[in-house]
Design a protein around this motif. Structure first.
Motif, PDB file in Angstrom:
ATOM      1  N   ARG A 399      -4.086   7.026   4.141  1.00  0.00           N
ATOM      2  CA  ARG A 399      -5.485   7.460   4.106  1.00  0.00           C
ATOM      3  C   ARG A 399      -5.504   8.941   3.803  1.00  0.00           C
ATOM      4  O   ARG A 399      -4.696   9.701   4.325  1.00  0.00           O
ATOM      5  N   MET A 400      -6.438   9.349   2.955  1.00  0.00           N
ATOM      6  CA  MET A 400      -6.543  10.760   2.603  1.00  0.00           C
ATOM      7  C   MET A 400      -7.959  11.081   2.137  1.00  0.00           C
ATOM      8  O   MET A 400      -8.595  10.294   1.439  1.00  0.00           O
ATOM      9  N   GLN A 401      -8.469  12.234   2.575  1.00  0.00           N
ATOM     10  CA  GLN A 401      -9.783  12.726   2.181  1.00  0.00           C
ATOM     11  C   GLN A 401     -10.855  11.638   2.307  1.00  0.00           C
ATOM     12  O   GLN A 401     -11.628  11.386   1.371  1.00  0.00           O
ATOM     13  N   LEU A 402     -10.871  10.978   3.462  1.00  0.00           N
ATOM     14  CA  LEU A 402     -11.889   9.986   3.813  1.00  0.00           C
ATOM     15  C   LEU A 402     -11.778   8.708   2.987  1.00  0.00           C
ATOM     16  O   LEU A 402     -12.666   7.841   3.062  1.00  0.00           O
ATOM     17  N   CYS A 403     -10.714   8.574   2.207  1.00  0.00           N
ATOM     18  CA  CYS A 403     -10.543   7.427   1.316  1.00  0.00           C
ATOM     19  C   CYS A 403      -9.392   6.537   1.779  1.00  0.00           C
ATOM     20  O   CYS A 403      -8.450   7.001   2.421  1.00  0.00           O
ATOM     21  N   LYS A 404      -9.467   5.275   1.415  1.00  0.00           N
ATOM     22  CA  LYS A 404      -8.379   4.353   1.680  1.00  0.00           C
ATOM     23  C   LYS A 404      -7.237   4.624   0.707  1.00  0.00           C
ATOM     24  O   LYS A 404      -7.442   4.714  -0.505  1.00  0.00           O
ATOM     25  N   GLY A 405      -6.018   4.754   1.256  1.00  0.00           N
ATOM     26  CA  GLY A 405      -4.833   4.944   0.426  1.00  0.00           C
ATOM     27  C   GLY A 405      -4.091   3.637   0.259  1.00  0.00           C
ATOM     28  O   GLY A 405      -4.355   2.641   0.941  1.00  0.00           O
ATOM     29  N   TYR A 406      -3.144   3.642  -0.657  1.00  0.00           N
ATOM     30  CA  TYR A 406      -2.407   2.425  -0.967  1.00  0.00           C
ATOM     31  C   TYR A 406      -1.434   2.070   0.156  1.00  0.00           C
ATOM     32  O   TYR A 406      -0.735   2.933   0.687  1.00  0.00           O
ATOM     33  N   SER A 407      -1.403   0.798   0.519  1.00  0.00           N
ATOM     34  CA  SER A 407      -0.430   0.309   1.490  1.00  0.00           C
ATOM     35  C   SER A 407       0.895   0.087   0.779  1.00  0.00           C
ATOM     36  O   SER A 407       0.941  -0.560  -0.265  1.00  0.00           O
ATOM     37  N   GLN A 408       1.960   0.580   1.362  1.00  0.00           N
ATOM     38  CA  GLN A 408       3.246   0.542   0.680  1.00  0.00           C
ATOM     39  C   GLN A 408       4.127  -0.626   1.119  1.00  0.00           C
ATOM     40  O   GLN A 408       5.234  -0.773   0.616  1.00  0.00           O
ATOM     41  N   GLY A 409       3.667  -1.416   2.063  1.00  0.00           N
ATOM     42  CA  GLY A 409       4.501  -2.533   2.500  1.00  0.00           C
ATOM     43  C   GLY A 409       3.792  -3.334   3.561  1.00  0.00           C
ATOM     44  O   GLY A 409       2.804  -4.016   3.293  1.00  0.00           O
ATOM     45  N   GLY A 410       4.262  -3.247   4.788  1.00  0.00           N
ATOM     46  CA  GLY A 410       3.658  -3.985   5.882  1.00  0.00           C
ATOM     47  C   GLY A 410       2.511  -3.229   6.517  1.00  0.00           C
ATOM     48  O   GLY A 410       1.991  -2.253   5.967  1.00  0.00           O
ATOM     49  N   SER A 411       2.097  -3.694   7.686  1.00  0.00           N
ATOM     50  CA  SER A 411       1.041  -3.032   8.457  1.00  0.00           C
ATOM     51  C   SER A 411       1.728  -2.156   9.499  1.00  0.00           C
ATOM     52  O   SER A 411       1.782  -2.466  10.686  1.00  0.00           O
ATOM     53  N   ASN A 412       2.250  -1.020   9.027  1.00  0.00           N
ATOM     54  CA  ASN A 412       3.174  -0.251   9.849  1.00  0.00           C
ATOM     55  C   ASN A 412       2.515   0.621  10.904  1.00  0.00           C
ATOM     56  O   ASN A 412       3.214   1.219  11.732  1.00  0.00           O
ATOM     57  N   ALA A 413       1.183   0.679  10.919  1.00  0.00           N
ATOM     58  CA  ALA A 413       0.516   1.275  12.075  1.00  0.00           C
ATOM     59  C   ALA A 413       0.819   0.461  13.330  1.00  0.00           C
ATOM     60  O   ALA A 413       0.780   0.998  14.447  1.00  0.00           O
ATOM     61  N   ASP A 414       1.140  -0.840  13.158  1.00  0.00           N
ATOM     62  CA  ASP A 414       1.541  -1.670  14.305  1.00  0.00           C
ATOM     63  C   ASP A 414       2.765  -1.073  14.994  1.00  0.00           C
ATOM     64  O   ASP A 414       2.864  -1.071  16.224  1.00  0.00           O
ATOM     65  N   ASN A 415       3.708  -0.582  14.185  1.00  0.00           N
ATOM     66  CA  ASN A 415       4.929   0.003  14.743  1.00  0.00           C
ATOM     67  C   ASN A 415       4.625   1.286  15.514  1.00  0.00           C
ATOM     68  O   ASN A 415       5.228   1.547  16.563  1.00  0.00           O
ATOM     69  N   VAL A 416       3.706   2.093  14.980  1.00  0.00           N
ATOM     70  CA  VAL A 416       3.330   3.344  15.647  1.00  0.00           C
ATOM     71  C   VAL A 416       2.718   3.051  17.009  1.00  0.00           C
ATOM     72  O   VAL A 416       3.049   3.695  18.017  1.00  0.00           O
ATOM     73  N   ILE A 417       1.823   2.069  17.042  1.00  0.00           N
ATOM     74  CA  ILE A 417       1.150   1.730  18.301  1.00  0.00           C
ATOM     75  C   ILE A 417       2.148   1.171  19.307  1.00  0.00           C
ATOM     76  O   ILE A 417       2.122   1.523  20.497  1.00  0.00           O
ATOM     77  N   ALA A 418       3.051   0.299  18.861  1.00  0.00           N
ATOM     78  CA  ALA A 418       4.058  -0.251  19.771  1.00  0.00           C
ATOM     79  C   ALA A 418       4.978   0.840  20.297  1.00  0.00           C
ATOM     80  O   ALA A 418       5.339   0.847  21.482  1.00  0.00           O
TER      81      ALA A 418
END
Length: 789
Positions: A399-418
């Motif tokens: 995500r950048m400048q209020l815009c959706k950025g390209y996902s590069q693979g999985g849903s890796n925010a899951d890893n950050v939260i875990a």
């Protein structure tokens, strides 16, 4: 006792070396593709001011001896691809030829570019400066949302020229993405306000940006606007769009001054994503006194406060190595950027950080490092993730400048939260967090190229992402089936961790089962050759169709021995790395991977071959954990040996001291963790132990106040004695080659006695980190405990 250790370490710094602040070199990595932001910023600050150049200007500045095109106040750091931000650059000309406005240079920023004087670029946290060949010395410092520029004129009325500075504001950005823009110049005050619509550098949509520029130090001579090569004193306002048939119209506003009384002209720049009025308010509030030294000192104090939580006893290690370490830490605070209060999408009080470039890069070491170094900010970053989820329905990858950025693979925010969950971060809504990550596992967005996951029907039905997947629910890059399968498997493991901790037993079991899906792409008979020579290894991941049959991808494709596989031009089944490397991305079950490749000896042989054959690109994030995966085979000494082969040869404090772009602090955090001697397995309560690069490293937890120290005994600053012979934790014998986050929450001292040869320490089966197949859920002590809250 622990506070005394910290005080002792700080005293060592004061007596024998430079402070943490003085050991930071913002210019490190500003050449040869490091793409670091080298200018003035606060920690996580929105205003990032620097000179923009005509060369490798992804972050505005590069030390590549290209010329200066302007000075702008917003940038990103360490990204690849297109240049990012750099909206509304200003440029300065000491005089117009023959004192004629019509003979000043307008037009393209590249036509107006000026060389800088060799040796003049200088940078410290919160400050950047250089000298231009046109006789202007430039310095800048910043607040959260504003920048203050000092333009000092070293060329006086000489050579027949009358000093009458002209300042231009350009309605463009670094990548010339402007769609439309407006500018207005106040003829009485010289204030320039502007707004424009621009495109993100690695995403979809567009964003509005606003700027407000005031001046001090000289009387106004004339004002106006300019279009292409010509300027006029009337009108005072201008609107411009992209241009006819995509012809890019050059345009902006200008103010020309009489000679400054003290030969110094100041420009105060406020920025905003809400309005020009908000940009002006930001500048007026932040820098009402125009006091450059005060603003710079305040910026330095902000950096010193952040850096105060870490200290080292250098033990004779040279300053270059110390600078490498502290500069790496510094870069972890360039992004994400705090837009709270200046975000048109949210209420002013709602936490919002931006410039997540990208979670695929940062989940591995950046966020785990902040768990140790700056847990308060990390809690805010995760709350910002959840606020984005509430706004858009999905956790972002990029995500950048209020815009959706390209996902590069999985849903890796899951890893950050875990990772944050198992390390007991506070002030996070874990119920909401669990709903967000469960959403990633169960629901497919229409455009999974910018959020969530694609191919979930196949994931649930087949247990892998098929090559040429038939996906009727959404769309995204129809490739990367191997790397996505591996990442989805690990994402599900991380979701299982949180589910179990929250008492969601059935879901925990379901997602834990899915975390084994990586094995469905294992082809036991696949071989690999390099230039016709068999590597001697059998068994690799391979693409697989939905009917279960195999498709071939050469295991060396997308490696440095083949070609780089980028996001946008990569029809291969792995992303930014080869099958050879992706084989190792099973952090949840290294025991099963070791068995799959034929046992520990073969696992070590494969790791050695990967590191020594030219297949590995250490600048790329999937390469980070493989440096340390010898731990799982009971050979932690080989991990220590391997990391010393990359630091300082590939990572050092020179201007070309990074092997690739910094990826918004991913390389900086890799350095910080590796040199601290505790390397994270992101998403797990596991740090792999290796000797720090100093006699000791200490971290003070900003929440608990406890101090954790990793100390070497028999430390050798020449790094000949790098193998742990024995370890003690708070005076007690410690045999595991890994440790949990409790060290950093509760404080304590991990003491490592070193020697010149490998020893038996950390080699037993019971000493290696946990794996799902060898230990089951019970093998992750502290990870699957049900919480009280």
């Amino acid at each position: 006792m622990h506070s005394l250790l910290l005080i002792s370490a700080l005293l060592v710094h004061a007596a024998c070396g430079k402070s943490n602040f003085d050991l930071i070199s913002p210019l490190t990595g500003s050449l040869n593709g490091g793409n670091v932001f080298a200018g003035a910023s606060l920690p996580y600050g929105m205003a990032k001011a620097v000179a923009d150049v005509s060369g490798a200007n992804t972050a505005g500045w590069a030390y590549d001896f290209s010329n200066v095109t302007g000075f702008s106040a917003q940038h990103d750091s360490g990204t690849g691809g297109n240049p990012s931000q750099g909206q509304f650059p200003i440029s300065i000309q000491p005089y117009c030829a023959d004192d004629d406005l019509g003979k000043c240079r307008f037009g393209s920023k590249y036509e107006r570019a000026v060389d800088y004087r060799v040796g003049t670029p200088r940078a410290k946290p919160g400050y950047f400066g250089l000298g231009l060949e046109n006789g202007v010395d430039v310095g800048v410092t910043v607040t959260e949302h504003s920048a203050l520029w000092n333009f000092e004129f070293t060329a006086n009325d000489t050579d027949g020229h009358k000093l009458s500075p002209l300042v231009l504001l350009d309605l463009t950005d670094l990548q010339d993405s402007r769609q439309n823009a407006s500018v207005a110049v106040n003829p009485d005050t010289g204030r320039i306000t502007a707004n424009g619509t621009f495109l993100p550098s690695f995403g979809v949509g567009s964003y509005m940006s606003y700027v407000c520029v005031d001046f001090k130090g000289a009387e106004i001579r004339d004002t106006g606007v300019w279009v292409n090569e010509r300027a006029g004193t009337e009108p005072k306002e201008l609107f411009v769009n992209r241009g006819y048939s995509l012809y890019y119209i050059q345009a902006g506003g200008f103010v020309r001054f009489h000679k400054p009384d003290s030969n110094v002209l100041q420009a105060r720049v406020g920025v905003s994503f809400i309005s020009a009025a908000k940009a002006c308010q930001n500048a007026e509030t932040d820098i009402a006194d125009w006091d450059f030294d005060r603003v710079r000192t305040a910026a330095e104090d902000a950096w010193k406060a952040k850096l105060s939580t870490v200290s080292i006893e250098a033990g004779g290690v040279n300053e270059s190595i110390q600078r490498t370490f502290f500069t790496g830490i510094y870069r972890t605070m360039m992004s994400p950027q705090n837009y709270t209060g200046d975000n048109p999408l949210f209420q002013a009080s709602e936490l919002y950080f931006d410039s997540y470039y990208c979670t695929w890069d940062s989940f591995r070491t950046t966020f785990p490092f902040l768990t140790i170094f700056d847990p308060t900010t990390l809690s805010q970053l995760i709350t910002s993730y959840l606020n984005i989820y509430k706004l858009t329905g999905w956790l972002p990858d990029c995500r950048m400048q209020l815009c959706k950025g390209y996902s590069q693979g999985g849903s890796n925010a899951d890893n950050v939260i875990a990772d944050a969950y198992v390390k007991n971060l506070t002030n996070i809504d874990w119920t909401l967090a669990y709903a967000a990550i469960k959403n990633d596992a169960e629901n497919e967005p229409f455009d999974w190229g910018v959020e969530g996951r694609g191919g979930l029907q196949s994931w649930k039905q087949h247990g892998y992402i098929p090559v040429l997947d038939y996906d009727t629910l959404g769309f995204g890059p129809p490739y990367h089936s191997i790397s996505r399968t591996l990442e989805y498997a690990y994402n599900d493991f991380c979701i299982s961790t949180v589910a179990a901790g929250l008492g969601e037993t059935a879901n925990a079991a379901k997602y834990l089962q899915r975390s084994g899906n990586w094995h469905n792409l294992w082809n036991a008979i696949q071989t690999s050759s390099i230039k016709g020579n068999d590597t001697g290894f059998t068994g690799f991941l391979q693409p697989r169709y939905a009917n279960g049959t195999w498709r071939y991808q050469d295991p060396i494709e997308c490696s440095p021995l083949d070609s780089f596989c980028s996001y946008s031009s990569n029809p291969k089944e792995t992303f930014e790395d080869s099958i050879w490397e992706y084989v190792f991305f099973v952090p949840q079950d290294q025991a099963r991977l070791i068995a799959t490749v034929g046992g520990k000896a073969n696992f070590i042989r494969r790791l050695d071959f990967l590191h020594e054959s030219g297949l590995l690109d250490i600048s790329n994030e999937p390469s980070e954990l493989v440096v340390y995966q010898y731990h799982y085979a009971g050979r932690p000494g080989l991990s220590a040996k391997r990391i010393h082969s990359y630091i300082p040869s590939a990572f050092n404090d020179s201007i070309n001291g990074l092997p690739g772009n910094d990826d918004s602090g991913a390389s900086g955090s890799f350095l910080a963790m590796a040199m601290s001697g505790v390397f994270p397995v992101a998403g797990q309560n596991v740090y792999l132990i290796s000797p720090p690069f100093f006699e000791s490293v200490s971290y003070r937890n900003a929440v608990t106040g406890k101090v954790a120290t990793i100390r070497n005994v028999n430390f050798d600053p020449a790094y000949r004695d790098i193998y742990v012979q024995s370890a003690r934790l708070n005076g007690e014998v410690y045999t595991r080659n890994w440790i949990g986050h409790e060290l950093f929450l509760e404080g304590g001292t991990l003491e490592l006695t070193l020697g010149r040869e490998e020893s038996g320490w950390g080699t037993r089966e019971e000493d290696v980190p946990p794996s799902t197949s060898s230990s089951g859920m019970g093998g992750y002590e502290g990870v699957f405990e049900v919480r009280a809250e």
